[in-house]
Design a protein around this motif. Sequence first.
Motif, PDB file in Angstrom:
ATOM      1  N   ASP A 108       0.844  -1.188   0.000  1.00 12.95           N
ATOM      2  CA  ASP A 108       0.000   0.000   0.000  1.00 12.95           C
ATOM      3  C   ASP A 108       0.883   1.242   0.000  1.00 12.95           C
ATOM      4  OD1 ASP A 108      -2.208  -1.622   0.058  1.00 12.95           O
ATOM      5  OD2 ASP A 108      -2.660  -1.299   2.182  1.00 12.95           O
ATOM      6  N   PRO A 109       0.435   2.342  -0.608  1.00 15.91           N
ATOM      7  CA  PRO A 109       1.300   3.519  -0.722  1.00 15.91           C
ATOM      8  C   PRO A 109       1.609   4.167   0.618  1.00 15.91           C
ATOM      9  CG  PRO A 109      -0.929   4.018  -1.453  1.00 15.91           C
ATOM     10  CD  PRO A 109      -0.870   2.533  -1.262  1.00 15.91           C
ATOM     11  N   ILE A 110       2.744   4.840   0.667  1.00 17.79           N
ATOM     12  CA  ILE A 110       3.064   5.765   1.753  1.00 17.79           C
ATOM     13  C   ILE A 110       2.407   7.096   1.406  1.00 17.79           C
ATOM     14  CG2 ILE A 110       4.918   7.063   2.885  1.00 17.79           C
ATOM     15  CD1 ILE A 110       6.779   4.683   2.210  1.00 17.79           C
ATOM     16  N   VAL A 111       1.606   7.618   2.304  1.00 14.07           N
ATOM     17  CA  VAL A 111       0.917   8.889   2.058  1.00 14.07           C
ATOM     18  C   VAL A 111       1.544   9.963   2.927  1.00 14.07           C
ATOM     19  CG1 VAL A 111      -1.283  10.104   2.068  1.00 14.07           C
ATOM     20  CG2 VAL A 111      -1.215   7.657   1.502  1.00 14.07           C
ATOM     21  N   LYS A 196      19.398 -10.579   7.303  1.00 12.21           N
ATOM     22  CA  LYS A 196      19.777  -9.384   6.557  1.00 12.21           C
ATOM     23  C   LYS A 196      18.540  -8.538   6.288  1.00 12.21           C
ATOM     24  CE  LYS A 196      23.710 -11.587   4.233  1.00 12.21           C
ATOM     25  NZ  LYS A 196      24.290 -11.994   2.920  1.00 12.21           N
ATOM     26  N   MET A 197      18.720  -7.216   6.290  1.00 16.49           N
ATOM     27  CA  MET A 197      17.616  -6.295   6.049  1.00 16.49           C
ATOM     28  C   MET A 197      18.109  -5.143   5.181  1.00 16.49           C
ATOM     29  SD  MET A 197      17.433  -5.275  10.108  1.00 16.49           S
ATOM     30  CE  MET A 197      15.823  -4.553  10.067  1.00 16.49           C
ATOM     31  N   TRP A 198      17.245  -4.631   4.320  1.00 22.63           N
ATOM     32  CA  TRP A 198      17.672  -3.627   3.347  1.00 22.63           C
ATOM     33  C   TRP A 198      16.499  -2.732   2.958  1.00 22.63           C
ATOM     34  CZ3 TRP A 198      14.952  -3.752  -1.191  1.00 22.63           C
ATOM     35  CH2 TRP A 198      14.250  -4.924  -1.462  1.00 22.63           C
ATOM     36  N   LEU A 199      16.819  -1.569   2.434  1.00 32.10           N
ATOM     37  CA  LEU A 199      15.808  -0.638   1.915  1.00 32.10           C
ATOM     38  C   LEU A 199      16.437   0.231   0.840  1.00 32.10           C
ATOM     39  CD1 LEU A 199      13.124   1.378   3.808  1.00 32.10           C
ATOM     40  CD2 LEU A 199      14.722   2.601   2.305  1.00 32.10           C
ATOM     41  N   THR A 200      15.674   0.463  -0.247  1.00 32.77           N
ATOM     42  CA  THR A 200      16.115   1.360  -1.314  1.00 32.77           C
ATOM     43  C   THR A 200      15.051   2.418  -1.559  1.00 32.77           C
ATOM     44  OG1 THR A 200      15.117   0.112  -3.158  1.00 32.77           O
ATOM     45  CG2 THR A 200      17.328  -0.557  -2.446  1.00 32.77           C
ATOM     46  N   ASP A 259       8.256   9.123  -5.351  1.00 31.06           N
ATOM     47  CA  ASP A 259       9.330   8.204  -4.973  1.00 31.06           C
ATOM     48  C   ASP A 259       8.791   6.770  -4.885  1.00 31.06           C
ATOM     49  OD1 ASP A 259      11.237  10.203  -4.790  1.00 31.06           O
ATOM     50  OD2 ASP A 259      11.085  10.411  -2.605  1.00 31.06           O
ATOM     51  N   ILE A 260       9.708   5.811  -5.029  1.00 37.21           N
ATOM     52  CA  ILE A 260       9.401   4.394  -4.853  1.00 37.21           C
ATOM     53  C   ILE A 260      10.326   3.839  -3.773  1.00 37.21           C
ATOM     54  CG2 ILE A 260       9.352   2.100  -5.890  1.00 37.21           C
ATOM     55  CD1 ILE A 260       7.180   3.899  -6.968  1.00 37.21           C
ATOM     56  N   GLN A 273       6.501   0.322  -2.170  1.00 37.33           N
ATOM     57  CA  GLN A 273       5.517   1.368  -1.936  1.00 37.33           C
ATOM     58  C   GLN A 273       5.771   2.587  -2.805  1.00 37.33           C
ATOM     59  OE1 GLN A 273       7.052   1.266   1.872  1.00 37.33           O
ATOM     60  NE2 GLN A 273       6.193  -0.790   2.098  1.00 37.33           N
ATOM     61  N   ALA A 274       4.720   3.045  -3.465  1.00 32.06           N
ATOM     62  CA  ALA A 274       4.749   4.354  -4.104  1.00 32.06           C
ATOM     63  C   ALA A 274       4.444   5.412  -3.058  1.00 32.06           C
ATOM     64  CB  ALA A 274       3.721   4.409  -5.227  1.00 32.06           C
TER      65      ALA A 274
END
Length: 281
Positions: A108-111, A196-200, A259-260, A273-274
């Motif tokens: 679900d999108p980040i608002v 392991k954990m990651w975010l882009t 952003d994505i 998330q968009a």
Amino acid sequence: MKFVRYGEAGQEKPGVLDADGGIRDLSVLMRDLGGETLAHLGALEGLDVAALPKIEGTPRLGPPVAGIGKFICIGLNFADHAAESGAQVPPEPIIFMKASSAVCGPDDPIVIPRGSDKTDWEVELAVIIGKRAKYVSEAEALTHVAGYAVTNDVSERAFQNERQGQWTKGKSCDAFGQLGPWLVTPHEIGDPQNLKMWLTVNGETKQDGSTATMVYGVAHLISYLSRFMTLHPGDVISTGTPPGVGMGQSPQQFLKAGDIVELGIEGLGRQRQAVLADDPA
């Protein structure tokens, strides 16, 4: 096993993944994945998943647990994240709450809320309680876990740090708690302190860490929290984030519409998330 809830928001049904990653309908066996149901997920380990009805297509995934009572968050639980925040490692866990109304599905999108200019990201390991816990020891703490999931502890830093009051209002805006895609049972995930954990953001790596570097591990957190409040089935503990949040960038970087964000934890799946703006109508 990997459990999901699928369908439109507010109308999700329980499901389980089969060997090919497809969704099988669990509503023939349970009403939903929440509450006391979570204490009995282990009994489904021998279930013939392939015999359950298969769900065709790619339905929306909701949060993999229903009826969350408490969403408890732990602050500054990675030493290197504390350093980038300009803070000291706390002598005991920092506890704050995220409103359960912030919780939504993994994709679900980040608002971005109105008045925000510092909406930030945080990949975190979520622990889903399956059995009532009160004054439990660290040795028995993990027996109270129904499963683990990925969460994005989205945060508005100006609301959190630059205005009066507690952190909660910077953490609880609508769509600030993506959870899922799966609830993964402890038997399958093994050691929660070695993931392991990651975010882009827009394909650029921002966070690249591991639950191995938590200051306070999962067992300690469950035991610690159970001294101050009873943990009930369906409660969620979000255990902190590694370094690389927007507030820690130089210069600081925050989310904007368009952003994505993508994130994931080893064995627990990934989210996408968009980012949208909550513009006045």
